[in-house]
Scaffold this motif. Structure first.
Motif, short mmCIF file in Angstrom:
data_model
loop_
_atom_site.label_atom_id
_atom_site.label_comp_id
_atom_site.label_asym_id
_atom_site.label_seq_id
_atom_site.Cartn_x
_atom_site.Cartn_y
_atom_site.Cartn_z
N GLY A 188 -17.62 37.56 58.55
CA GLY A 188 -17.88 36.32 57.85
C GLY A 188 -16.63 36.15 56.48
O GLY A 188 -15.67 35.79 56.31
N CYS A 189 -17.06 37.86 55.95
CA CYS A 189 -16.24 38.13 54.95
C CYS A 189 -15.21 38.00 54.48
O CYS A 189 -14.00 37.32 53.52
N ILE A 190 -14.13 39.03 55.46
CA ILE A 190 -12.81 38.84 55.97
C ILE A 190 -12.27 37.64 56.49
O ILE A 190 -11.43 37.56 55.58
N SER A 191 -12.86 36.83 56.73
CA SER A 191 -12.28 35.85 57.71
C SER A 191 -12.16 34.67 57.00
O SER A 191 -11.55 33.62 56.52
N ALA A 192 -12.61 34.49 56.33
CA ALA A 192 -13.47 33.46 54.77
C ALA A 192 -12.15 33.57 53.76
O ALA A 192 -12.01 32.29 53.41
N VAL B 16 -23.38 34.16 55.56
CA VAL B 16 -23.56 34.79 54.50
C VAL B 16 -22.41 35.50 53.59
O VAL B 16 -22.42 35.91 52.92
N GLY B 17 -21.87 36.48 54.47
CA GLY B 17 -20.21 37.12 54.45
C GLY B 17 -19.77 35.82 53.61
O GLY B 17 -19.04 36.16 52.21
N ALA B 18 -19.64 35.13 54.49
CA ALA B 18 -18.28 34.03 53.91
C ALA B 18 -19.13 33.25 52.56
O ALA B 18 -18.16 32.42 51.56
N SER B 19 -20.56 33.22 52.28
CA SER B 19 -20.89 32.70 51.56
C SER B 19 -20.26 33.40 49.97
O SER B 19 -20.54 33.36 49.09
N SER B 20 -20.67 34.59 50.42
CA SER B 20 -20.54 35.62 49.25
C SER B 20 -19.01 36.17 48.06
O SER B 20 -18.82 36.18 47.30
N GLN B 21 -18.69 35.29 49.84
CA GLN B 21 -16.92 35.77 48.95
C GLN B 21 -16.48 34.60 48.18
O GLN B 21 -15.60 34.56 47.84
N ILE B 22 -17.37 33.24 48.61
CA ILE B 22 -16.40 31.84 48.31
C ILE B 22 -17.31 31.27 47.21
O ILE B 22 -16.43 31.50 45.95
N VAL B 23 -18.39 31.28 47.34
CA VAL B 23 -19.12 30.76 46.25
C VAL B 23 -19.08 31.66 44.95
O VAL B 23 -19.15 30.75 43.90
N ALA C 174 -16.13 42.72 51.33
CA ALA C 174 -15.76 43.49 52.70
C ALA C 174 -16.94 45.39 52.29
O ALA C 174 -17.34 45.50 52.91
N SER C 175 -16.44 45.60 51.19
CA SER C 175 -17.03 47.02 51.30
C SER C 175 -18.21 46.96 50.50
O SER C 175 -19.17 47.54 51.07
#
Length: 482
Positions: free
Chosen positions: A95-99, A146-153, A416-417
């Motif tokens: 999710g964090c990579i895709s976001a 969760v991954g998208a939120s951690s990257q974007i918010v 991602a890390s």
């Protein structure tokens, strides 16, 4: 980025920084909006967006209590427990990579709305799952959000907040994360005699709040400016700053940076590398120092060394309280003491707490009485020192140190890390405890905490009180590193 002169200033083919400065001086005499309206709106924006952190914390933390029931219902072994637990982490990594490219393309706000919709979907599937495969899939879907939120918010909040308050507002995301974890521990204890499906289903409430709340919030002014809409960026800044002068001055800094969306290859350039090392290093160490191993498996580990199941769940509640206290302190300290100094002061305490815990388990693998209470105190102390330093700083440092042109992509590498390390930890902790004993696991985590201290000392600069554009300038002129 297309540059446009601030409103009221002369336009021309070529616009220099001198022209921007003179225009800002002229605008400084313009009456602005009240301080209350700008501050209140920024607080409201940060509060709504940080609900993504609440979901992040709840959906990752609830497995701690639910796993005890799920293991019995589906007759899971050690590997099965680790797979169900880590499915959300695998999803977060994806999710964090895709976001990253999506948030650069469609904007931070739209991606947070999408993440909220994914949270709702994953929650519904998890609550209705009747097999391990479906439950694992549901937790993977939750992980995407969760991954998208951690990257974007954190980026969204950092790009909206003024530099003087950026630290505490971005840390509001982490406070929401630990609050979500704490709520999950409380829910797990109160619902210990009810179905684990109810535990998962409660996550729908904050997901709905985030989904509908974000509809009414503005886009990030820096993202809007990067897209060439200077007028739109100005309008947003005027709403979220205490005075019109402050908004125009900040717009001039954004224009002067001349940032345009950059490809992934920008992150490999030598001038960006110090930011990459500092942020990714903190992202890795936040997990490798052991915090989520304690969060996910504390009840299982404590039950295994002689605590009753109810006592083990109550210990998790104590850890949750400690995490909230540490994060509240950290949200104040990052803007008063500083990000770097806070980490350097508190990380050694985390290492000492884990060494004490490991020492007790080395002497007695089944502690009781006073030794048991000291062990609980050591775990709570570790949670305070670790969460109050690395966990407070991880999303803040990542959101601050990159240039605007590759901030979304850089933050995705931080996330991602973080999630990659978390995946390794969640897949190996119980196996490692079985092979080496709980004492061996905690000795290892204690050593990594000490290594983290020296990493921060060498590579992580102080960003307190500096605008995002000033931090970018330090990268360009080679003065970023401590």
């Amino acid at each position: 980025m297309e540059t446009t002169a601030p409103e009221g200033c002369p336009h021309g083919e070529e616009q220099t920084r001198t022209r921007n400065t003179s225009c800002m001086n002229a605008i400084d005499s313009t009456p602005g909006s009240s301080a209350l309206s700008g501050t209140a709106l920024v607080n409201f924006i940060a509060g709504i967006a940080a609900t993504g952190g609440l979901l992040f914390g709840y959906d990752t933390g609830i497995i701690s209590a639910a796993l005890l029931q799920i293991t019995r219902e589906f007759s899971l072994g050690t590997m099965g427990q680790q797979i169900v637990t880590s499915a959300i982490i695998a999803g977060a990594f994806v999710g964090c990579i895709s976001a990253a490219p999506l948030s650069d393309w469609k904007g931070r706000r739209r991606m947070i709305i999408l993440a909220a919709a994914i949270f709702l979907t994953g929650t519904a599937i998890a609550a209705l799952a009747h097999s391990v495969v479906v439950l694992t899939l549901a937790r993977f879907i939750l992980g995407l959000a969760v991954g998208a939120s951690s990257q974007i918010v954190p980026i969204y909040i950092a790009e909206v907040a003024p530099s003087s308050r950026r630290g505490r507002l971005v840390v509001l995301f982490q406070l929401a994360v630990v609050s979500g974890v704490f709520i999950s521990f409380i829910a797990g204890y109160l619902l210990r005699n009810h179905s684990w499906r109810v535990m998962f289903g409660l996550g729908a409430v904050p997901a709905l709040f985030l989904l509908f709340g974000m509809v009414f919030l503005p886009n990030s002014p820096r993202w809007v400016a990067m897209k060439g809409d200077i007028h739109g960026a100005r309008e947003i800044l005027r709403k979220v700053r205490s005075t019109r002068q402050a908004a125009e001055r900040e717009l001039a800094e954004i224009i002067d940076a001349h940032d345009v969306q950059a490809p992934w290859s920008e992150l490999r350039k030598p001038w960006v590398r110090p930011a990459l090392i500092a942020s990714v290093g903190v992202g890795l160490l936040c997990q490798l120092t052991g915090i989520n191993a304690v969060l996910y498996y504390a009840p299982t580990i404590f039950a295994g060394v002689g605590f009753g199941e109810n006592s083990a769940l109550l210990t998790s509640v104590a850890i949750g309280v400690a995490m909230i206290i540490a994060t509240v302190f950290g949200s104040w300290a990052v803007d008063v003491i500083g990000r770097r100094k806070l980490m350097l002061c508190m990380i050694p305490g985390a290492g000492i707490s884990l060494a004490l815990l490991a020492g007790i388990l080395t002497l007695n693998s089944n502690p009781s009485g006073a030794a048991g209470w000291v062990m609980i105190a050591a775990v709570v102390g570790y949670a305070i020192f670790n969460v109050g330093s690395l966990s407070v700083a991880v999303w803040l440092v990542g959101a601050e140190v990159y240039p605007l042109s590759c901030r979304g992509k850089g933050m995705s590498l931080v996330a991602a890390s973080h999630w990659g390390a978390d995946l390794v930890i969640s897949l190996t902790t119980l196996s490692f405890v079985e092979a080496m004993g709980a004492a061996g696991a905690f000795w290892l985590f204690a050593a990594i905490n000490i290594a983290a201290f020296f990493f921060v000392l060498r590579y992580v600069p102080e960003t307190r009180g500096r605008s995002l554009e000033e931090i970018e300038a330090s990268l360009r002129n080679g003065t970023f590193a401590p």
